[in-house]
Scaffold this active site. Sequence first.
Site, PDB file in Angstrom:
ATOM      1  N   GLU A   1       0.817  -1.209   0.000  1.00  0.00           N
ATOM      2  CA  GLU A   1       0.000   0.000   0.000  1.00  0.00           C
ATOM      3  C   GLU A   1       0.858   1.269   0.000  1.00  0.00           C
ATOM      4  O   GLU A   1       0.441   2.310  -0.503  1.00  0.00           O
ATOM      5  CB  GLU A   1      -0.924  -0.013   1.221  1.00  0.00           C
ATOM      6  CG  GLU A   1      -2.175   0.818   1.062  1.00  0.00           C
ATOM      7  CD  GLU A   1      -3.182   0.585   2.175  1.00  0.00           C
ATOM      8  OE1 GLU A   1      -4.195   1.300   2.187  1.00  0.00           O
ATOM      9  OE2 GLU A   1      -2.970  -0.310   3.017  1.00  0.00           O
TER      10      GLU A   1
ATOM     11  N   HIS B   1       8.623 -27.071   0.778  1.00  0.00           N
ATOM     12  CA  HIS B   1       8.208 -28.241   0.014  1.00  0.00           C
ATOM     13  C   HIS B   1       7.235 -27.878  -1.098  1.00  0.00           C
ATOM     14  O   HIS B   1       6.670 -28.752  -1.755  1.00  0.00           O
ATOM     15  CB  HIS B   1       7.586 -29.276   0.955  1.00  0.00           C
ATOM     16  CG  HIS B   1       8.496 -29.673   2.069  1.00  0.00           C
ATOM     17  ND1 HIS B   1       9.461 -30.633   1.947  1.00  0.00           N
ATOM     18  CD2 HIS B   1       8.625 -29.187   3.333  1.00  0.00           C
ATOM     19  CE1 HIS B   1      10.131 -30.754   3.082  1.00  0.00           C
ATOM     20  NE2 HIS B   1       9.638 -29.877   3.946  1.00  0.00           N
TER      21      HIS B   1
ATOM     22  N   LYS C   1     -13.273   0.640  -4.576  1.00  0.00           N
ATOM     23  CA  LYS C   1     -14.386   1.069  -3.736  1.00  0.00           C
ATOM     24  C   LYS C   1     -15.407   1.860  -4.542  1.00  0.00           C
ATOM     25  O   LYS C   1     -16.622   1.637  -4.423  1.00  0.00           O
ATOM     26  CB  LYS C   1     -13.866   1.942  -2.583  1.00  0.00           C
ATOM     27  CG  LYS C   1     -13.054   1.207  -1.540  1.00  0.00           C
ATOM     28  CD  LYS C   1     -12.675   2.171  -0.414  1.00  0.00           C
ATOM     29  CE  LYS C   1     -11.811   1.511   0.626  1.00  0.00           C
ATOM     30  NZ  LYS C   1     -11.432   2.444   1.707  1.00  0.00           N
TER      31      LYS C   1
END
Length: 339
Positions: free
Chosen positions: A181, A202, A316
């Site tokens: 951010e 792994h 948004k």
Amino acid sequence: GPAILWAGNTISACEMARTLRELDGYQSIYIDCIAKNFETLEPGIAFRVLRQYLERRYGAEGAAKRIFATGTPGSTLHQLCLDQGYTFLTFPETIGGRYSVGSDVGLFPMAVAGVDIRALVQGMRDMRDTLLAAPAEENPALRYACLRRLLLEHGYRLEMLSFFEPRLDYFAKWWIQLFAESEGKEGKGLFPASVEFTADLHSMGQYIQQGERLMLETVVRFARSRGSVTIPHDPDNVDGLNFLAGKDLSFVAEQAMRGTLLAHVDGGVPNLVVTAPARDAQSVGWLIYFFEYACGLSGYLLEINPFDQPGVEAYKNNMYALLGKPGYEDRKAELEARL
């Protein structure tokens, strides 16, 4: 300490339904709503659903005694607390959420969870004093920021935070938000990711060792382990592990870390190591301040503002328009045509 359940960081109907079912099994429930300006949909929806749940369970007056909120004075959330009698804590107005760990935002829920917040804040103060006193060439946060910038200039595009303690998982999520951010703007910045070792050795370990050479690795380690488990001796040595008998598991983990670091460097992955004193609250505060300070410096080296987040608003605005929020009518028609 009490059980801590998270909500307001997702809008998954499945997760909210699961949370409500789980709450039915607890005898006593409290809410802490954290929302800086109360303009983000996820915490807003969760708070409405959960406070109504508390009102049904305890009544309006009883629920009011169990609801806390952390926001900015003068916000809709603040007014809601004043109207309903909820306890209100202050979210610092001058910083973004990712830098707010050392305020009421982070300290109150950590105290509830049983964290020694005095020790954590002392760790932040200790690191602040260290960084402000150190000359530039010896300043660890500046060295870290400069190395990140140098590696970016040499073609590395991704930074992994690697850790060998599973409980650092949520710390790593915060670290990702902090750097993503703060730096991810104007087409700049390293892409932050995290891996938990040895579990991810792994899986992701294969790509790290032999995949495209685009990443650097920052390893967080602790000089002292918090626990102690001695590997026992087996008279029959049926598993062939007696060469480890009598050794502490923390010693094995340290050698695994050292072996991994050497292998990754040999594979062409530059490694930076950040060593905290011990796995305790003070060291976590130490790490929090170190990375926050380094992130600010790193942003300035990129010639961007590390304290704003203009790109977060794009999704948004689209979401509000598609949901029919008043004032977004023209944008809704445009978006639906594109979809």
